[in-house]
Design an enzyme around this catalytic site. Structure first.
Site, PDB file in Angstrom:
ATOM      1  N   THR A  27       1.288 -24.972  29.919  1.00 24.44           N
ATOM      2  CA  THR A  27       0.764 -26.090  29.830  1.00 24.44           C
ATOM      3  C   THR A  27       1.891 -27.245  30.187  1.00 24.44           C
ATOM      4  OG1 THR A  27      -0.804 -25.501  28.162  1.00 24.44           O
ATOM      5  CG2 THR A  27      -0.291 -27.588  27.988  1.00 24.44           C
ATOM      6  N   THR A  28       3.274 -26.461  29.537  1.00 28.12           N
ATOM      7  CA  THR A  28       4.376 -27.424  29.706  1.00 28.12           C
ATOM      8  C   THR A  28       4.530 -27.853  31.121  1.00 28.12           C
ATOM      9  OG1 THR A  28       5.064 -26.716  27.542  1.00 28.12           O
ATOM     10  CG2 THR A  28       6.636 -27.856  29.056  1.00 28.12           C
ATOM     11  N   TYR A  53      -3.879 -17.160  24.301  1.00 25.38           N
ATOM     12  CA  TYR A  53      -3.042 -18.308  23.987  1.00 25.38           C
ATOM     13  C   TYR A  53      -4.058 -19.246  23.326  1.00 25.38           C
ATOM     14  CZ  TYR A  53      -0.516 -22.723  24.716  1.00 25.38           C
ATOM     15  OH  TYR A  53      -0.072 -23.867  24.663  1.00 25.38           O
ATOM     16  N   LYS A 103       0.050 -15.934  21.704  1.00 25.55           N
ATOM     17  CA  LYS A 103       0.848 -17.188  21.443  1.00 25.55           C
ATOM     18  C   LYS A 103      -0.126 -18.064  20.617  1.00 25.55           C
ATOM     19  CE  LYS A 103       3.035 -21.131  23.686  1.00 25.55           C
ATOM     20  NZ  LYS A 103       2.950 -22.079  24.793  1.00 25.55           N
ATOM     21  N   ARG A 138      -5.416 -28.520  21.932  1.00 26.39           N
ATOM     22  CA  ARG A 138      -5.591 -28.970  23.226  1.00 26.39           C
ATOM     23  C   ARG A 138      -7.197 -28.418  23.733  1.00 26.39           C
ATOM     24  NH1 ARG A 138      -1.948 -30.609  26.929  1.00 26.39           N
ATOM     25  NH2 ARG A 138       0.428 -30.819  26.056  1.00 26.39           N
ATOM     26  N   ILE A 141       7.359 -18.936  22.363  1.00 25.35           N
ATOM     27  CA  ILE A 141       7.145 -19.505  23.760  1.00 25.35           C
ATOM     28  C   ILE A 141       7.398 -20.938  23.407  1.00 25.35           C
ATOM     29  CG2 ILE A 141       5.986 -20.085  25.733  1.00 25.35           C
ATOM     30  CD1 ILE A 141       4.696 -17.194  25.481  1.00 25.35           C
ATOM     31  N   TYR A 182     -12.515 -27.479  26.321  1.00 26.16           N
ATOM     32  CA  TYR A 182     -13.607 -28.576  26.725  1.00 26.16           C
ATOM     33  C   TYR A 182     -14.854 -27.960  26.487  1.00 26.16           C
ATOM     34  CZ  TYR A 182     -16.176 -32.273  28.905  1.00 26.16           C
ATOM     35  OH  TYR A 182     -16.976 -33.352  29.017  1.00 26.16           O
TER      36      TYR A 182
END
Length: 289
Positions: free
Chosen positions: A48-49, A137, A165, A142, A207, A111
């Site tokens: 994502t980052t 994850y 994560k 998000r 992370i 979503y």
């Protein structure tokens, strides 16, 4: 065992861009050197980052190849490969060169907000198809849905799912996972400031976003936690308390890229719909430094 390689600090790498928003490989080289010299244990590419939602398939392949070549086996690499279309992920696994990759980090479907059984089946199909180990994850802020503790424990019995994560921010859920997980299943913090509390009951590291900008200090803090030296480690994590919220105030990785600009590592450029850090945010970040 792969689990031994993924303890400590993993950096959720940003993807540097030039002023015209092409991938900046000079900046990426500097970032890799900066984090490796800081002593981090492993690197996460295309998370994502790393603005994975706005890089193309061709760019992802080029970035991964570049990182593999430059790192040259010095630390393990984890590759972000997830989404909300299970069949598309399975096809992407087949078309991605995962040679030299220690594990895949796969975000929970976003979503479409699937039920727990849908999340379970999604990950089973990915783990069955993936040639390298899979790390779940969970980031409900998000994705709009949570991987429950019970679902995590169900998935932890899969031979090719080696960890999670956890970025739910729900310490009770994290404790449930720590209590019920197999001994070799990795509980990894996905929230920088919750790393030490999670390590106190069984997490093996983090992370991290902040470790892009503060690799040495953050990895030292995590290593102290792994040695159960929590009083010493707390002195280091407290230094990040005031700056951490600024990292996400205008979206991730806007804040950390502003810091990396300040340190001369790479530009602060991000791709729309994100925009570069405002002058006000930069000013407060720099004063906090």
């Amino acid at each position: 065992m792969i689990q031994d390689k993924l303890k400590g600090t993993g950096v959720a790498l940003v993807t540097p861009f030039t002023s015209n928003l092409a991938v900046d490989y000079d900046g990426l080289r500097q970032l890799l050197d900066f984090t490796l010299e800081g002593g981090v244990e492993y690197l996460v590419v295309n998370g994502t980052t790393g603005e994975s939602v706005t890089t193309t398939a061709a760019e992802k392949a080029e970035i991964l190849a570049f990182v593999k070549k430059h790192v040259n086996g010095r630390v393990p690499l984890v590759y972000g490969l997830g989404g909300n279309n299970t069949q598309h992920i399975l096809a992407t696994i087949q078309s991605t060169d995962l040679e030299g990759i220690a594990a895949v980090l796969s975000v929970s479907p976003y979503y479409n907000k699937p039920p727990q059984q849908g999340i379970y089946q999604h990950y089973v199909q990915i783990a069955d198809a993936c040639p390298v180990p899979v790390i779940l994850y969970n980031v409900p802020g998000r994705t709009g849905s949570n991987i429950s503790g019970e679902t995590t424990i169900r998935l932890a019995t899969h031979h090719n799912i080696v960890g999670i994560k956890e970025a739910s921010g729900n310490l009770e859920q994290c404790m449930y996972i720590a209590k019920h997980k197999p001994a070799d299943f990795l509980l990894i913090s996905g929230d920088d400031l919750l790393t030490l509390p999670m390590m106190a009951f069984g997490a093996v590291g983090v992370i991290s976003v902040l470790a892009n900008a503060f690799p040495e200090k953050f990895s030292n803090m995590v290593r102290l936690g792994l040695e159960s030296k929590f009083a010493e480690a707390s002195k280091l994590i407290f230094d990040f308390v005031d700056i951490n919220s600024m990292m996400y105030e205008e979206g991730n990785p806007v804040g950390v890229k502003a810091l990396l600009e300040r340190f001369g590592v790479c530009s602060p450029a991000v791709r729309l719909p994100l925009v570069e850090a405002s002058a006000g945010l930069k000013d407060r970040l720099y004063r906090q430094l």
